[in-house]
Design an enzyme around this catalytic site. Structure first.
Site, short mmCIF file in Angstrom:
data_model
loop_
_atom_site.label_atom_id
_atom_site.label_comp_id
_atom_site.label_asym_id
_atom_site.label_seq_id
_atom_site.Cartn_x
_atom_site.Cartn_y
_atom_site.Cartn_z
N HIS A 103 31.92 44.68 52.21
CA HIS A 103 31.88 43.96 50.92
C HIS A 103 31.19 42.60 51.08
O HIS A 103 31.52 41.64 50.39
CB HIS A 103 33.31 43.80 50.41
CG HIS A 103 33.44 43.47 48.95
ND1 HIS A 103 32.69 44.07 47.96
CD2 HIS A 103 34.25 42.59 48.30
CE1 HIS A 103 33.04 43.59 46.78
NE2 HIS A 103 33.97 42.67 46.95
N HIS A 163 42.07 45.00 43.78
CA HIS A 163 41.86 43.91 44.75
C HIS A 163 43.15 43.61 45.50
O HIS A 163 44.21 43.50 44.88
CB HIS A 163 41.39 42.64 44.03
CG HIS A 163 40.06 42.80 43.36
ND1 HIS A 163 39.91 43.39 42.12
CD2 HIS A 163 38.81 42.48 43.79
CE1 HIS A 163 38.62 43.41 41.81
NE2 HIS A 163 37.93 42.88 42.80
N HIS A 206 31.45 37.34 50.31
CA HIS A 206 31.53 37.67 48.90
C HIS A 206 30.41 37.02 48.10
O HIS A 206 30.64 36.37 47.07
CB HIS A 206 32.91 37.27 48.32
CG HIS A 206 33.32 38.13 47.17
ND1 HIS A 206 32.96 37.86 45.87
CD2 HIS A 206 34.02 39.29 47.13
CE1 HIS A 206 33.45 38.80 45.08
NE2 HIS A 206 34.08 39.69 45.83
N ASP A 209 39.37 45.71 47.11
CA ASP A 209 38.29 44.80 47.51
C ASP A 209 38.81 43.43 47.94
O ASP A 209 39.90 43.01 47.55
CB ASP A 209 37.33 44.59 46.33
CG ASP A 209 36.46 45.81 46.07
OD1 ASP A 209 36.76 46.89 46.61
OD2 ASP A 209 35.49 45.68 45.31
ZN LIG Z 1 34.90 41.59 45.46
#
Ligand SMILES: [Zn+2]
Length: 275
Positions: free
Chosen positions: A146, A242, A150, A95
């Site tokens: 995503h 991530h 954010h 992510d």
């Molecule tokens: Zn995230």
């Protein structure tokens, strides 16, 4: 200390950490019960502070790729989100990228073990680094939206705002890879709401949660990240990692322990890019 012996020492540290974290993780799961819905309000500096999703069983490091995934958990995440692969396959998700420093290192590690993964891209990062979006797709990885910047509170905004955010993000990704399918949406912080799930589905994206979270965004170090992932992953697991949003060297380094371990026990591949 020589390079070989320091590597050996690191390996021992990793094994000890794996054992300790594995039991801590199992205890955490049993304490969590089924009330672990994510906390919606999270600061933007903390990408994934959501509680663990409900446990689907006791994590066992001894399961094999031949075992089928538990039935009926494919949409068992918060608000009906998908939280497993739906098969015995395991998938790694990355992510918050793309990131010019960590994404290329992540891609190199995945390439070394011939593993494909799913990348959940932040729209403004995709717009800033179209070359990296193309590199992700060129290596056969799947794409996931995503949100534009954010926004962990996106689920509390109007449906029009949610839809505009998701569309703007998809446009930024498609500006780099016009023909690529973006089959998944993952809400920052795991802060799902019904409107988010609904809008994502209406735009043709599967709302994607996760089953294994080593909290790598808190940078606990490679041994901790690898120990937890290797101990908690079971058939069908979706692993949350991530490749951007902070110092991700621990995650990149952990991949060199995670990938040989998981590929020896499971089929590890991207979620289907085209549903
Ligand atoms: Zn995230």
């Amino acid at each position: 200390m020589s390079t070989a012996s320091s590597h050996r020492a690191l390996g021992i540290v990793a094994l000890v950490a794996a054992a300790l974290l594995g039991s801590a993780y199992a205890i955490g799961y049993s304490l969590m019960g089924n009330e672990g819905d994510p906390v919606p309000a999270a600061p933007s500096s903390a990408p994934h502070v959501a509680a663990q999703p409900p446990a689907t069983g006791t994590p066992s490091p001894d399961t094999t790729a031949d075992e089928p995934a538990p039935e009926g958990v494919n949409e068992g995440g918060p608000h009906g989100t998908q939280m497993t692969t739906g098969t015995g396959q395991v998938t790694l998700t990355f992510d918050d990228g793309p990131d010019p420093y960590y994404t290329p290192q992540t891609l190199a590690a995945l390439r070394a073990y011939r593993v494909t993964a799913t990348f959940c891209l932040v729209g403004e990062n995709a717009q800033a680094h179209p070359d990296l979006v193309r590199a992700i797709v060129a290596d056969g990885h799947s794409l996931c939206n995503h949100s534009w910047n954010h926004d962990v509170l996106l689920g509390s905004r109007t449906e029009q705002t949610i839809q505009a955010d998701l569309l703007r993000t998809n446009e930024a990704i498609r500006a780099a890879v016009p023909d690529a399918r973006i089959a998944y949406y993952r809400q920052p912080g795991g802060a799902w709401t019904y409107p988010l799930v609904s809008v994502a589905r209406n735009l043709g994206m599967v709302p994607l949660h996760w089953t294994v979270d080593p909290n790598d965004w808190q940078a606990p170090g490679a041994a901790s990240i690898a120990g937890m992932v290797n101990a908690a992953t079971m058939p069908g697991s979706v692993v949350l990692l991530h490749d951007a949003g902070g110092d991700r060297q621990g995650t990149v380094d952990a991949l060199y322990w995670i990938l040989p371990n998981l590929t020896s026990r499971f089929r590890v591949a991207a979620l289907p890019p085209d549903l």
